[in-house]
Design an enzyme around this catalytic site. Structure first.
Site, PDB file in Angstrom:
ATOM      1  N   GLY A 157       0.798  -1.345   0.002  1.00  0.00           N
ATOM      2  CA  GLY A 157       0.077   0.104   0.012  1.00  0.00           C
ATOM      3  C   GLY A 157       0.854   1.284  -0.025  1.00  0.00           C
ATOM      4  CG  ASP A 158       0.834   3.772   2.500  1.00  0.00           C
ATOM      5  OD1 ASP A 158      -0.155   4.399   2.439  1.00  0.00           O
ATOM      6  OD2 ASP A 158       1.188   3.164   3.393  1.00  0.00           O
ATOM      7  CB  VAL A 167      -3.040   9.733   3.269  1.00  0.00           C
ATOM      8  CG1 VAL A 167      -4.222  10.407   2.897  1.00  0.00           C
ATOM      9  CG2 VAL A 167      -1.984   9.652   2.318  1.00  0.00           C
ATOM     10  CB  ALA A 218      -7.258   2.890   1.821  1.00  0.00           C
ATOM     11  N   GLY A 219      -5.687   5.510   2.326  1.00  0.00           N
ATOM     12  CA  GLY A 219      -5.812   6.905   2.054  1.00  0.00           C
ATOM     13  C   GLY A 219      -4.717   7.311   0.754  1.00  0.00           C
ATOM     14  CG  HIS A 220      -6.047   7.020  -2.907  1.00  0.00           C
ATOM     15  ND1 HIS A 220      -5.180   5.855  -2.676  1.00  0.00           N
ATOM     16  CD2 HIS A 220      -7.201   6.399  -3.328  1.00  0.00           C
ATOM     17  CE1 HIS A 220      -5.697   4.759  -3.129  1.00  0.00           C
ATOM     18  NE2 HIS A 220      -6.871   4.873  -3.334  1.00  0.00           N
ATOM     19  CE  LYS A 269      -3.800   1.752  -3.508  1.00  0.00           C
ATOM     20  NZ  LYS A 269      -2.340   1.754  -2.696  1.00  0.00           N
ATOM     21  NE  ARG A 284       2.525   6.138   3.841  1.00  0.00           N
ATOM     22  CZ  ARG A 284       2.337   6.988   2.867  1.00  0.00           C
ATOM     23  NH1 ARG A 284       3.330   7.483   2.190  1.00  0.00           N
ATOM     24  NH2 ARG A 284       1.017   7.273   2.747  1.00  0.00           N
ATOM     25  N   GLY A 312      -1.606   8.964   9.740  1.00  0.00           N
ATOM     26  CA  GLY A 312      -0.586  10.025  10.360  1.00  0.00           C
ATOM     27  C   GLY A 312       0.670   9.258  11.023  1.00  0.00           C
ATOM     28  CD  GLN A 360      -6.798  -0.973   2.543  1.00  0.00           C
ATOM     29  OE1 GLN A 360      -7.272  -1.711   1.679  1.00  0.00           O
ATOM     30  NE2 GLN A 360      -7.136  -0.236   3.180  1.00  0.00           N
TER      31      GLN A 360
END
Length: 427
Positions: free
Chosen positions: A12-13, A298, A39-41, A16, A304, A301, A223
């Site tokens: 993920g991350d 995203v 999930a965050g974009h 995308k 990663r 917070g 993800q």
């Protein structure tokens, strides 16, 4: 015209959102087919940054219809807040479609998610605490609440009562928490009905008709492949199927209608949460990747975890998804390294392994086998074609392509929509 799946090929991350947004002007529908607001974009348009958590990235493209499919779990409060925030910034959200069969995340799902993670202690999975897992568990246990239930108070009340009969026992007797009042949950959920009614429809019918009419439909996974509940690093995974097969079940479109599957790869590797990560760095290089790459979740917070590119998991993603293309992102982050390691295989108990081990035990013991590639120092953010890249950057991309098993058709050289090199058109 094609129906495409666009998904994460790592943990993920991978970027995308940028890839979806890049295609948005040529796509008629963008569909989220699984996951929730875990999930965050991040999408940068005309210098403005948009952080999307539940909405498909296509909502930022004026001619595109964004769709939340039946495979998504929807927190109505989060969805309405996200829509309100976009409208305040001048984004038209009126075209959004939501499947009536999508399941809801309720207040008791988020409560259970948080207390369960705390209860697990050192064995915690690293969930976002947003109720996604408990909502999917209820779906599989056939006690879930769907979006369409918001419009029938009698059914909604029966389902909430039934769910809380058991869950309140767990909260009170296992976790020593206060019971949740069913009337309060029902009242809150009914309050969303009128605000969501105009968006809810039979999205399966809409999407199949669109494909039959030659419209371009893009299925957007949240993800990544290694977080898939069936094909990922279980149990350190999400609760749904971000892989290509999930697009069919999560949107109600048959596999024969999918014409292209695009995997998004970061030029290095990151993951959030617990679980094995063979190329993870705990030194200055890891800190440097995290800082330059802006590697902060995203949605969560959280910082990663960062490591070098892992070709083993890229080959695995190609295999389980049937990838036709890769979109390589964040190549610019690697500018400035004299040499860049690339993981080409693992060493497990003295054995060289070139495919992802099926055993969880073996994967936990996997040590990366690196090949060193020469780095580059030139600024690549203004590159418009592959030939504009420094020779060593070209070599790096070509090596990743050979190791990963599918052609790299686009390369991200910066965060902006325009900072992308298209090698082979994705549409």
């Amino acid at each position: 015209m094609p129906a495409l799946v666009l998904l994460g090929a790592q943990w993920g991350d991978e970027g995308k959102g940028k890839a979806t947004d890049l295609l948005g002007g040529s796509v008629d529908y963008v569909v989220r087919y699984q996951g929730g607001n875990n999930a965050g974009h991040t999408v940068v348009v005309d210098g403005q940054t948009y952080a999307l958590h539940l909405l498909p990235s296509g909502i930022l493209s004026p001619g595109c219809t964004p769709v939340i499919g039946n495979g998504v779990v929807v927190d109505p409060a989060v969805l309405l807040s996200e829509l309100s925030g976009l409208r305040a910034r001048g984004v038209d959200t009126s075209k959004l479609l939501i499947s009536g069969n999508a399941h809801l995340i309720t207040p008791y799902h988020t409560t259970l998610d948080k207390v369960t993670e705390r209860f697990l202690g050192k064995r915690k999975i690293g969930t976002t605490g947003r109720g996604i897992g408990p909502s999917y568990a209820d779906k599989i246990n056939r006690v879930g609440i769907r979006v369409q239930d918001l419009f029938d108070e009698s059914i909604l009340r029966q389902k909430v009562d039934a769910a809380l009969d058991f869950k309140n026992q767990v909260l009170a007797k296992l976790y020593n928490r206060r019971a949740i009042a069913a009337d309060q949950v029902v009242e809150e959920l009914l309050g969303y009905a009128d605000q969501l009614a105009s968006y809810v429809t039979d999205t399966t019918l809409v999407l199949n008709e669109a494909i039959d009419q030659g419209k371009v439909v893009l299925f957007e996974g949240g993800q990544g492949t290694l977080l898939d509940v069936d094909h990922g690093t279980y149990p350190f995974v999400t609760s749904s199927n971000p892989t290509a097969g999930g697009a069919c079940t999560g949107a109600g479109v048959g596999p024969t209608k999918i014409s292209r599957v695009i995997g998004i790869l970061k030029a290095y590797t990151t993951r959030v949460g617990a679980g094995p990560f063979p190329t993870e760095l705990f030194d200055a290089d890891g800190d440097r990747l995290r800082t330059i790459g802006g590697e902060r979740g995203v949605t969560t917070g959280r910082d990663r975890r960062c490591g070098w590119f892992d070709a083993v998991i890229a080959r695995y993603a190609t295999r389980v998804n049937g990838l036709t293309d890769f979109f390589l992102t964040k190549l610019d982050v690697l500018t400035g390294w004299e040499h860049i390691p690339v993981c080409v295989a693992y060493e497990i108990d003295g054995r060289r392994v070139e495919e992802l081990p099926y055993s969880q035990t073996d994967f936990h013991h996997a040590k990366p086998v690196y090949e060193m590639l020469p780095g580059w120092s030139e600024d690549i953010t203004k590159a418009k074609s592959f030939s504009d890249l420094p020779a060593n950057a070209q070599r790096y991309v070509k090596t990743l392509e050979e190791l990963s098993g599918a052609p790299i058709s686009a390369i991200g050289v910066g965060p902006g929509r325009e900072e992308t090199i298209v090698v082979n058109p994705l549409l």
